[in-house]
Design a protein around this motif. Structure first.
Motif, short mmCIF file in Angstrom:
data_model
loop_
_atom_site.label_atom_id
_atom_site.label_comp_id
_atom_site.label_asym_id
_atom_site.label_seq_id
_atom_site.Cartn_x
_atom_site.Cartn_y
_atom_site.Cartn_z
N SER A 21 -10.98 -5.93 -6.39
CA SER A 21 -9.63 -6.47 -6.28
C SER A 21 -9.17 -6.47 -4.82
CB SER A 21 -8.65 -5.64 -7.13
OG SER A 21 -8.49 -4.34 -6.56
N TYR A 22 -7.97 -7.05 -4.58
CA TYR A 22 -7.42 -7.11 -3.23
C TYR A 22 -7.14 -5.73 -2.66
CZ TYR A 22 -6.84 -12.16 -3.65
OH TYR A 22 -7.08 -13.50 -3.78
N SER A 23 -7.01 -4.74 -3.54
CA SER A 23 -6.73 -3.39 -3.05
C SER A 23 -7.91 -2.79 -2.30
CB SER A 23 -6.34 -2.46 -4.22
OG SER A 23 -7.42 -2.31 -5.13
N LEU A 83 -8.91 -3.93 0.33
CA LEU A 83 -8.53 -4.10 1.73
C LEU A 83 -7.47 -3.10 2.18
CD1 LEU A 83 -8.37 -8.01 1.80
CD2 LEU A 83 -10.32 -6.53 2.36
#
Length: 478
Positions: free
Chosen positions: A405-407, A409
């Motif tokens: 997921s984007y998390s 990053l």
């Protein structure tokens, strides 16, 4: 009794002293002493299961003699089959009974049938998967006429139950260990020093690397639902180092302990995280189990003969069986399936024997290509380790979905810089010692006394500093 426990620190010096000062002139008494010590070592876990170990020893001892004395192949096959069925029957009952019952009930529920299942509160005997495989290889080798049946009951019993390898391997072969048992051992100062050095490195791997990684791994995997993908990625990587430090650390202690007693056990790890493809990884990880499945399952199934279909089928079989050997959970089966998938390109294109040498054998540092290959291989193993560590397949899938997921990053929620520094130190030592049987084997030849002992004190200081409550080895559950 754990290798990293005070009880073992008191137990082994006593055995060492009796072995080399009291029993040194008699092979008979050397072996009797080691057998008694091995039975005591095992009984410290649960004395009731000592009788199961003794039954397994007796079964394969008499089966081996019956196979060798058989008048025809039919009779020999009967005794071989009887031994295999009983051995696997006990292993299946203690390790897989509840798994099969629960899986069957869940399968029926998918069709609308509800059944009352009878689960048993079964305690898994420590080391049963390892000593069962010792016995199986022994009777199979006799049937294949690779060895003669052992008539000395003490010698055979010691082969199966030798305490350094009894609980978590390496999985020894009678062709390798029995000849050593039958020859009187003499004390060697050089071997003793080498053994102590390997024990020291094994304890460092276990206490400083594996146990410290476990603190974060346990917390991250237990609460993965609410953590960032970056944190979960760190958790997965730390587990890769935890299981390597834990299991290879155990193997180092086992091999070092055996060398102090005059034995040379099979090498079980050969720097697997420096592998350039998955095929090379499996030649370097848990070598005694991989070679066992190769010799007693893969080759009898036809091995690489018969074209790609045969190679693909047999590869999937051994990896699925290997996964199931590790435990009664679908996570281990998926782990085995993933490793079979990862190795498929090299099987299909016949590149699985490409990397047989030591990486950067004639160079201090690897090339960019080798770094990328090692990084990619390590990444694949980390993905598979997530399933190995997770409580369920669904938990593993959720874990991976969160990592992707984007998390991923976002800045990690766990601060592990100090642990990363220790791991980098550990891997640097492994890299510079990658041509040896264990990483610090030749440090005494390459450095002066002050550097050598300074390094030893760093390892000992780390072990003492991080020592706390005794932590069980991961592979004791298998």
């Amino acid at each position: 009794m754990l290798f990293n426990s005070l009880s073992f620190a008191l137990f082994f010096p006593v055995i060492f002293g009796l072995y080399w000062w009291i029993a040194r002139k008699s092979l008979k008494w050397q072996n009797i002493l080691l057998l008694v010590a091995s039975f005591y070592f095992y009984s410290c876990w649960d004395w009731r299961f000592l009788f199961l170990l003794m039954f397994s020893i007796g079964l394969d001892y008499f089966s081996g003699i019956k196979i060798e004395n058989s008048k025809n192949s039919r009779e020999a096959k009967f005794w071989l089959t009887l031994s295999i069925v009983i051995n696997l029957g006990f292993l299946g009952f203690f390790k897989y009974y509840n798994f099969f019952i629960e899986s069957f009930a869940e399968f029926l529920s998918n069709f609308g049938f509800k059944v009352n299942i009878w689960l048993l509160n079964i305690i898994l005997p420590v080391g049963i998967s390892f000593y069962t495989f010792h016995g199986l290889s022994y009777v199979i080798d006799i049937y294949k006429k690779r060895i003669k049946a052992e008539r000395n009951f003490v010698d055979y019993s010691l082969f199966v139950s030798f305490f350094p390898l009894l609980v978590a391997g390496p999985i020894e072969r009678a062709t390798h260990l029995l000849p050593q048992i039958k020859v009187q051992r003499t004390f060697s100062y050089e071997n003793a020093v080498s053994g102590l050095r390997q024990i020291l490195w094994g304890l460092f791997k276990k206490i400083v690397i594996a146990d410290q990684c476990a603190i974060y791994v346990n917390e991250i995997f237990a609460h993965h639902q609410g953590l960032y993908g970056s944190t979960l990625a760190i958790g997965a990587i730390l587990f890769a180092f935890q299981i390597y430090g834990d299991f290879s650390g155990y193997s180092d202690i086992a091999l070092g302990t055996a060398r102090l007693l005059g034995f040379d056990l099979l090498k079980n790890f050969n720097y697997p995280y420096f592998s350039r493809d998955i095929a090379e990884f499996w030649r370097r990880w848990h070598i005694s189990l991989s070679s066992w499945f190769r010799d007693y399952l893969y080759i009898p199934l036809g091995g690489s003969n018969g074209g790609n279909w045969m190679r693909i089928r047999n590869t999937f079989i051994i990896f699925l069986v290997s996964g199931f050997w590790h435990g009664a959970n679908w996570t281990f089966i998926v782990w085995g399936f993933l490793n079979a998938l990862f190795i498929m390109p090299s099987i299909i294109f016949k590149t699985n024997r490409n990397n047989l040498d030591v990486v950067a054998e004639n160079s201090l540092f690897p090339t960019i290509k080798e770094i990328l290959m090692m990084g990619f291989t390590f990444g694949l193993t980390v993905v598979a380790w997530i399933f190995f560590r997770a409580d369920s397949v669904m938990d593993a899938l959720k874990y991976i979905r969160r990592v992707c997921s984007y998390s991923l990053l976002k800045y990690p929620q766990k601060e592990v810089k100090w642990l990363v520094a220790i791991i980098l130190f550990f891997m640097a030592v492994e890299w510079f010692g990658r041509k040896e049987n264990f990483a610090i084997e030749k440090i005494h030849l390459d450095h002066n006394r002050w550097v050598r002992w300074g390094f030893y004190y760093i390892l000992i200081g780390g072990i003492i500093y991080f020592s706390g409550e005794e932590q069980i080895f991961i592979y004791f559950q298998f």
